[in-house]
Write a protein that holds these residues in place. Structure first.
Motif, PDB file in Angstrom:
ATOM      1  N   LEU A   2       3.921   5.135   7.237  1.00 19.05           N
ATOM      2  CA  LEU A   2       3.712   6.355   6.401  1.00 19.05           C
ATOM      3  C   LEU A   2       3.694   6.532   5.604  1.00 19.05           C
ATOM      4  CD1 LEU A   2       4.663   9.300   7.053  1.00 19.05           C
ATOM      5  CD2 LEU A   2       6.853   8.374   6.305  1.00 19.05           C
ATOM      6  N   GLY A   3       2.896   7.021   5.048  1.00 23.21           N
ATOM      7  CA  GLY A   3       2.375   6.419   3.328  1.00 23.21           C
ATOM      8  C   GLY A   3       1.143   5.988   3.192  1.00 23.21           C
ATOM      9  N   VAL A   4       0.084   5.291   4.310  1.00 19.19           N
ATOM     10  CA  VAL A   4      -0.844   4.461   3.587  1.00 19.19           C
ATOM     11  C   VAL A   4      -2.054   5.654   3.680  1.00 19.19           C
ATOM     12  CG1 VAL A   4      -1.761   4.771   6.536  1.00 19.19           C
ATOM     13  CG2 VAL A   4      -2.416   2.564   4.622  1.00 19.19           C
ATOM     14  N   LEU A   5      -1.996   7.392   4.018  1.00 16.42           N
ATOM     15  CA  LEU A   5      -2.834   7.662   4.255  1.00 16.42           C
ATOM     16  C   LEU A   5      -1.826   8.985   2.787  1.00 16.42           C
ATOM     17  CD1 LEU A   5      -5.730   9.067   3.942  1.00 16.42           C
ATOM     18  CD2 LEU A   5      -4.918  10.544   6.609  1.00 16.42           C
ATOM     19  N   GLN A   6      -2.585   9.920   2.092  1.00 14.39           N
ATOM     20  CA  GLN A   6      -1.363   9.933   0.705  1.00 14.39           C
ATOM     21  C   GLN A   6      -2.312  11.684   0.874  1.00 14.39           C
ATOM     22  OE1 GLN A   6       1.626   9.922  -0.920  1.00 14.39           O
ATOM     23  NE2 GLN A   6       2.311   8.169  -0.040  1.00 14.39           N
ATOM     24  N   ASP A  20       0.922  -0.748  -0.039  1.00 15.40           N
ATOM     25  CA  ASP A  20      -0.244   0.047   0.015  1.00 15.40           C
ATOM     26  C   ASP A  20       1.131   1.267  -0.505  1.00 15.40           C
ATOM     27  OD1 ASP A  20      -2.776  -0.737  -0.350  1.00 15.40           O
ATOM     28  OD2 ASP A  20      -3.165  -2.157   2.196  1.00 15.40           O
ATOM     29  N   VAL A  21       1.947   1.782   0.561  1.00 17.95           N
ATOM     30  CA  VAL A  21       2.326   2.454   1.267  1.00 17.95           C
ATOM     31  C   VAL A  21       3.774   3.164  -0.346  1.00 17.95           C
ATOM     32  CG1 VAL A  21       2.003   2.788   3.732  1.00 17.95           C
ATOM     33  CG2 VAL A  21       4.047   1.267   2.573  1.00 17.95           C
ATOM     34  N   HIS A  22       4.252   1.642  -0.583  1.00 19.63           N
ATOM     35  CA  HIS A  22       5.763   2.363  -1.558  1.00 19.63           C
ATOM     36  C   HIS A  22       5.318   3.241  -2.010  1.00 19.63           C
ATOM     37  CE1 HIS A  22       8.776   1.578  -4.097  1.00 19.63           C
ATOM     38  NE2 HIS A  22       9.570   1.088  -3.535  1.00 19.63           N
ATOM     39  N   PRO A  23       6.290   3.611  -2.011  1.00 19.06           N
ATOM     40  CA  PRO A  23       6.750   5.292  -2.871  1.00 19.06           C
ATOM     41  C   PRO A  23       5.857   5.595  -4.340  1.00 19.06           C
ATOM     42  CG  PRO A  23       8.808   5.546  -1.948  1.00 19.06           C
ATOM     43  CD  PRO A  23       8.086   4.061  -1.640  1.00 19.06           C
ATOM     44  N   THR A  24       7.069   4.195  -4.811  1.00 20.71           N
ATOM     45  CA  THR A  24       6.325   4.761  -6.637  1.00 20.71           C
ATOM     46  C   THR A  24       5.581   3.042  -7.378  1.00 20.71           C
ATOM     47  OG1 THR A  24       8.193   3.256  -6.551  1.00 20.71           O
ATOM     48  CG2 THR A  24       8.555   6.040  -7.394  1.00 20.71           C
TER      49      THR A  24
END
Length: 252
Positions: free
Chosen positions: A131-135, A102-106
């Motif tokens: 971190l990254g689960v909500l963008q 879910d959270v990988h930045p790319t």
């Protein structure tokens, strides 16, 4: 061709899975062949996906929704028995990555959803773990909710649930793929005028109205197709594996 453990190590490092506390084991869930060349990717390790993987002579299946979830019954009976039986009979490895994907930045589901929305920049909402689960991101110009919904429906090829709370056009939005509707309050606190997720709960609509934030439910499956597909394409490019993305239709 790659050794099974080499592939697991590569994915663990790529997705940084060790740092994330999850509801299921990430990585190798069912052991199969020691050598892997052909991989089938899909959202969920359903029987339909397993059967197609067997038909494609896959050495491994890579999914977002695997097995052995927290608090599920541990007995290997019924549906669970039949699924494991097929995997073991064909000696197919099952690898699953949930929150790390879910959270990988790319390659992650949220990052891929940002591309679908044609957002040039996306950043994590700080204070929401992992971190990254909500963008969150901003559009180049204020855009009517109907235009955003039309783009999303066209890209995902499905009907949406759209709650217009009457605040007008959107500049800033937040999103969480899959079953992320519970993050609506954090999205509103971050200043978003629109929150997009895969699912909706009864209370989500009340929250949207009372917080003054538009809401779109775009489908759990539909919003999580693209991370595992992108991950498979990455493996094909970087490791030379033969990868087949199999999309098992699901209206949820």
């Amino acid at each position: 061709m790659i050794e099974r453990q080499q592939l697991v190590d590569y994915l663990d490092q790529l997705l940084d899975s060790g740092r994330i506390k999850d509801y299921c084991p990430n990585g190798l869930q069912v052991e199969g062949k020691a050598q892997i060349q052909t991989v089938v990717t899909g959202v969920t390790a359903s029987m339909a996906l397993l059967e197609q993987a067997a038909a494609l002579n896959a050495d491994a299946i890579l999914v977002h929704h695997g097995y052995f979830w927290k608090n599920e019954a541990p007995m290997v009976v019924g549906m669970k028995k039949r699924r494991l039986q097929l995997l073991l009979a064909h000696d197919i490895n099952l690898l699953g990555y949930h929150l790390p994907l879910d959270v990988h930045p790319t390659l992650g589901n949220n990052a891929q959803l940002a591309q679908i929305l044609h957002l040039e920049t996306a950043t994590p909402v700080l204070g929401v773990e992992p971190l990254g689960v909500l963008q969150q991101g901003e559009l180049a110009k204020a855009t009517p909710l109907t235009d955003i919904a039309a783009l999303l429906a066209e890209q995902l090829q499905r009907d949406l649930l759209v709650e217009d709370v009457g605040i007008g056009a959107v500049t800033k939005l937040a999103w969480c793929s899959g079953g992320g509707q519970g993050y609506i309050e954090q999205a509103a606190a971050a200043g978003a005028q629109l929150f997009i997720s895969g699912e909706v709960s009864e209370q989500t609509i009340h929250c949207a109205r009372e917080l003054g934030i538009h809401f779109i439910a775009a489908g759990h499956h539909a919003t999580e197709r693209y991370g595992v597909k992108a991950l498979g394409e990455h493996l094909a490019t970087e490791l030379g594996l033969t990868v087949h993305f199999v999309d098992i239709a699901n209206p949820a």
